[in-house]
Design an enzyme around this catalytic site. Sequence first.
Site, PDB file in Angstrom:
ATOM      1  N   ARG A 190      83.210   8.459  19.421  1.00  0.00           N
ATOM      2  CA  ARG A 190      83.952   7.452  18.642  1.00  0.00           C
ATOM      3  C   ARG A 190      83.236   6.110  18.766  1.00  0.00           C
ATOM      4  O   ARG A 190      82.331   5.968  19.579  1.00  0.00           O
ATOM      5  CB  ARG A 190      85.361   7.292  19.226  1.00  0.00           C
ATOM      6  CG  ARG A 190      85.334   6.829  20.682  1.00  0.00           C
ATOM      7  CD  ARG A 190      86.690   6.423  21.223  1.00  0.00           C
ATOM      8  NE  ARG A 190      86.570   5.865  22.568  1.00  0.00           N
ATOM      9  CZ  ARG A 190      86.620   6.555  23.699  1.00  0.00           C
ATOM     10  NH1 ARG A 190      86.782   7.864  23.660  1.00  0.00           N
ATOM     11  NH2 ARG A 190      86.496   5.961  24.866  1.00  0.00           N
ATOM     12  N   GLY A 205      87.994  10.516  30.376  1.00  0.00           N
ATOM     13  CA  GLY A 205      88.541   9.167  30.369  1.00  0.00           C
ATOM     14  C   GLY A 205      89.515   8.927  31.507  1.00  0.00           C
ATOM     15  O   GLY A 205      90.449   8.148  31.393  1.00  0.00           O
ATOM     16  N   GLU A 259      77.903   8.540  28.541  1.00  0.00           N
ATOM     17  CA  GLU A 259      78.297   7.856  29.779  1.00  0.00           C
ATOM     18  C   GLU A 259      77.609   8.466  30.992  1.00  0.00           C
ATOM     19  O   GLU A 259      77.531   9.693  31.109  1.00  0.00           O
ATOM     20  CB  GLU A 259      79.816   7.962  29.989  1.00  0.00           C
ATOM     21  CG  GLU A 259      80.621   7.274  28.926  1.00  0.00           C
ATOM     22  CD  GLU A 259      82.081   7.047  29.338  1.00  0.00           C
ATOM     23  OE1 GLU A 259      82.733   6.220  28.716  1.00  0.00           O
ATOM     24  OE2 GLU A 259      82.553   7.706  30.292  1.00  0.00           O
ATOM     25  N   LYS A 262      88.859   0.513  31.612  1.00  0.00           N
ATOM     26  CA  LYS A 262      87.914  -0.592  31.684  1.00  0.00           C
ATOM     27  C   LYS A 262      88.609  -1.922  31.399  1.00  0.00           C
ATOM     28  O   LYS A 262      89.493  -1.994  30.545  1.00  0.00           O
ATOM     29  CB  LYS A 262      86.797  -0.384  30.653  1.00  0.00           C
ATOM     30  CG  LYS A 262      85.955   0.843  30.945  1.00  0.00           C
ATOM     31  CD  LYS A 262      85.128   1.249  29.747  1.00  0.00           C
ATOM     32  CE  LYS A 262      84.494   2.611  29.995  1.00  0.00           C
ATOM     33  NZ  LYS A 262      83.968   3.192  28.752  1.00  0.00           N
TER      34      LYS A 262
END
Lengths: 452, 85
Positions: free
Chosen positions: A292, A164, A275, A237
């Site tokens: 998640r 992340g 991803e 994002k």
Amino acid sequence: MFKKVLVANRGEIAVRIIRACRDLGLKTAAVFSEADRQSLHAALADEGVCLAGFKPADTYLNMDKILRAARETGAQAIHPGYGYLAENEKFAARCREEGFVFIGPSPENIRLAGNKLMAREMAAAAGVPVIPGSARGVVSRDEALAIAAETGYPVMIKASAGGGGRGMRICSGPEELKEEFSIARAEAAAAFGNDTLYIERYLQNPRHIEFQILGDSSGRVVHLGDRECSVQRRYQKLLEEAPSPALDGVLREKMGAAALKVAQSMNYFNAGTVEFILDEKKNFYFMEINSRIQVEHPVTEMVTGIDLVKEQIRLSAGECLDYDFSSVPGRGWAIECRINAEDPENSFLPSPGTVERYRPPGGFGVRLDTHVYQGYSIPPYYDSLLAKLIAWGPDRKSAISVMSRALREFVIEPVKTTIPLHRRMLADKSFADGDYDTGFVRKFIPVDEDED
Amino acid sequence: MAESPKRLEIRAPIAGVFYRRPSPEDPPYVEVGDTVKKKQVLCLLETMKVFQKIKSPADGKVVEIVARNEDPVADGGLLMVLETD
């Protein structure tokens, strides 16, 4: 099916989960910190337990307090939302041990997804392309240099326990790599308690595209199409859309099949995301798995008509998947703008305070997931996400029109928000053309001056 | 005779959580009695997961640290007091 769900989160996602539960006829119990007594999720749930304290560590991250609240309220299941305890293997395992259903992936899924290097190895073993780089953990500087010489510069040093956007360093040449390697290692040890590093070739301004995954307890896994998540600032994002304007039918099918391979080989259960990054030659590479429900899940819901949170609950209750992507063809286009309490004109400095003027948008094609109301006081202790504004249209152009119109209507004052930034981005020609990558946001914000 | 020192209040620019040290293992940025330079970091303020460094607006001396480490502070809340010449 269980009768009562404890929602172990706050903000818009807690509201979102409470609504899904109510639609399914389930009772809900909220937990809220002392700073969140007036929060919408606490007001909407059937009952609530105040967790003493303000900071996340004392409240929404505190496993003992949350499990105690679950026992006290007689909940049978716990939904962790995103963030906080959602990807905490220990919490998922404790729920299981203490007799609660954890509405989310298995502890084993969470452990594998959280180890970025192991996930990468698994994807490669499943025949899914990964970014050229080290096949295993890199322990020495010399080893790092040898691998970088092979893959070519620039390279990225990544922490296996990161993800992340955290625990990454870009190196343009061997000198920099020599310098950064030891720092990265110390940082990873301090930040994640795990100093395992690996090296990947760094791709400049790629696109970031992800696939929604669902798995049931019989081992069946489906994907529900892609989301384009390239509008980011510092790996956070800001805007997402579904489907991605960068994919055609052939590439979508290939990437969807790759996402399924990854999910199947880890026996994925419940909702998750695979991803990828896509380079300008449209080569795709596996990046990571998010175990998640994600912030941007509504864009998938709008184009598939499937309520992902209800599916999470249903799957956790042992029900099965009886559809796949081919049976839920995409309907139209959806865009989500994240409305954060941040000042885009001033290094995205957070902007807590009281919402004195609130005018939400509405009308055909508009969905607003938020915990904000007129008079709401935004506490300074938690995430800056205030609202997710989602626009739907039969095609991309009409979705953009709806979003632009909704952003014009939307007023949250006097706190600073990302609404003006979204208005500018939506009006941009390259956005209208669908021609953008992870460098896009830089066009719209002043050069950072906070780098000291 | 030097001019008498001026009292300079350091206040939170926004609401947040006050931290006296860069991380739990590190020593505090400043202690009472320390001499500080202009732009020297005095403390951290965490607001919505973003940390900002609060820097000294002038050369001076720390005479009082009002906020307690890891305590919430309000917008405009008093953090510490310096004395400047």
